[in-house]
Scaffold this active site. Structure first.
Site, mmCIF file in Angstrom:
data_model
loop_
_atom_site.group_PDB
_atom_site.id
_atom_site.type_symbol
_atom_site.label_atom_id
_atom_site.label_comp_id
_atom_site.label_asym_id
_atom_site.label_seq_id
_atom_site.Cartn_x
_atom_site.Cartn_y
_atom_site.Cartn_z
ATOM 1 N N PRO A 15 7.230 28.763 79.548
ATOM 2 C CA PRO A 15 5.794 28.460 79.037
ATOM 3 C C PRO A 15 4.863 27.905 80.109
ATOM 4 O O PRO A 15 5.360 27.078 80.983
ATOM 5 C CB PRO A 15 6.093 27.631 78.043
ATOM 6 C CG PRO A 15 7.522 27.482 78.044
ATOM 7 C CD PRO A 15 8.242 27.965 79.048
ATOM 8 N N VAL A 16 3.712 28.403 80.184
ATOM 9 C CA VAL A 16 2.739 27.735 81.153
ATOM 10 C C VAL A 16 1.625 27.516 80.489
ATOM 11 O O VAL A 16 1.059 28.325 79.720
ATOM 12 C CB VAL A 16 2.310 29.102 82.144
ATOM 13 C CG1 VAL A 16 1.255 28.322 83.148
ATOM 14 C CG2 VAL A 16 3.469 29.417 83.069
#
Length: 84
Positions: A15-16
């Site tokens: 996840p960013v």
């Protein structure tokens, strides 16, 4: 080939997060936010902490507006509060 597939599976779960803040918070406050956000992402998405990436964009108060008024202008117009 197995290594490539394993790499791609791990990469998909990275996840960013992009967080925009009005500048003015201390590094300690941002560090606490990084820990809390990482913990929340790990709990909710099941992602390992090592895979969580957080990008913070800090903007000047004059570059953020709500309802046609910049945050800097709103702060300047706010009445002073006095402590008793």
């Amino acid at each position: 080939m197995v290594r490539l597939i394993s790499f791609l599976r791990r990469r998909r779960r990275m996840p960013v997060l992009n967080i925009t803040l009005i500048e003015g918070r201390s590094q300690a406050q941002k560090d606490a936010m990084y820990r809390e956000v990482t913990d929340a992402v790990c709990r909710s998405l099941g992602a390992p902490a090592e895979s969580v990436r957080i990008i913070v964009n800090e903007i000047p108060a004059g570059d953020f507006a709500a309802a046609g008024v910049s945050k800097a202008s709103a702060k300047a117009k706010a009445p002073e509060t006095t402590s008793a």
